[in-house]
Design an enzyme around this catalytic site. Sequence first.
Site, PDB file in Angstrom:
ATOM      1  N   GLU A 137      10.572 -82.204  -3.403  1.00 58.06           N
ATOM      2  CA  GLU A 137      10.823 -83.176  -2.221  1.00 58.06           C
ATOM      3  C   GLU A 137      12.049 -82.442  -1.271  1.00 58.06           C
ATOM      4  OE1 GLU A 137       8.366 -85.647  -4.641  1.00 58.06           O
ATOM      5  OE2 GLU A 137      10.613 -84.756  -4.948  1.00 58.06           O
ATOM      6  N   HIS A 208       7.109 -97.167  -7.778  1.00 63.74           N
ATOM      7  CA  HIS A 208       5.997 -96.805  -6.667  1.00 63.74           C
ATOM      8  C   HIS A 208       5.970 -98.464  -5.895  1.00 63.74           C
ATOM      9  CE1 HIS A 208       4.751 -94.205  -9.875  1.00 63.74           C
ATOM     10  NE2 HIS A 208       4.092 -93.517  -8.916  1.00 63.74           N
TER      11      HIS A 208
END
Length: 404
Positions: A137, A208
Amino acid sequence: MVATTIPPMRALCRYLLRPQAPVYPRCHHLVRSKRHSSAPAGARLNNTVEYDTTPILHHTSRTALQNPELPEDVRKGQTKRINLYTAINEALRHALQTDERTLVFGEDVQFGGVFRCTMNLATDFGTERVFNTPLSEQGLVGFAIGAASEGMRPVAEIQFADYVYPAFDQIVNEAAKYRYRSGSSGVNCGGLVIRMPSGGVGHGALYHSQSPEALFTHTPGLRVVIPRSPTQAKGLLLSSIRSNDPIIFMEPKILYRAAVEQVPVAPYYLPLDKAEVLKAGKDVTIISYGTPLYTCSAAIKAAEKDFGCSVELIDLRTIFPWDRATVLDSVKKTGRAIVVHESMMNAGVGAEVAATIQEKAFLRLEAPVKRVTGWATHTGLQYEKFIIPDVTRVYDAIRQTLDY
């Protein structure tokens, strides 16, 4: 001995986001006996969201095209019924078609991504413009900042908002400050959009299900946008790609397939600096964004029937910088305010909204500003539904605010 391997966290994404069977079949009776915050049979408030009838979505072409924010030529055009992830795909496709500077990239983006938002884009526009990145990322956001500073319009995807933290330094110390540190040179990374699925999905657990939007609202130089529906997602994403500010674009993942409505076929651009009043009212103002708007709508329907009240509902849409004028005008009219969001109460978006209302509309308030938010804890797999605000909590907040 046969060696066993542990699948990496990212390999579990698709598994985690499917409806799950009991892990231990012999304990199935225990699963059935659990109490849930979303309701057992016969519950009056915490029922499943009725996406097919909710007033939050446009169920006919007529209502979809009545939106005064749409340009006249779009309002005279056609609509089609699509879900939110398809609306995202259409916005990306239009940007790629109309501006060669647009790039779309991220982890697994070339194959459509976990939620299929970029499906078929690499096939149609080539892997020089739609491509996969390494599982980094920090690296992919750093690359996006560099591309934007060279005049490109990069749309970088973080596979889940939960994974954005390695890129936090790049976003806060580089993207947000680029224009500030460049002085009169005119160099900036405007045109950068960082997309990410966010929020709860029912069984996302620790890695998540996070809603980290408040972390970015403390950073000058960024815009933070969260759409509530397919129509909003298409128009707000196109505006974000066209914007000359770096944008954090957070997409409520549970709505990708659940939220389906009539959406204008033609491209259009919705304002990034304006909240939207979804429902007018005179007794209480509820301010929210993203998925909780559906919860608020259901709670309002029940409260208005039971209490004979009139509730105004506002979607912030852009939560930083947010539209203070629309919120304050509403609260000065109703005298009462409730802020609802999934993320925890501590230092959340609701804290800023409540403080602003107290500062700017104190003499018009008939009750303290109330916040209905997620609890200040990490999201355990079995308890996600207990943590996220439900219809009952919003309904009780309306009752308490009216009775104060």
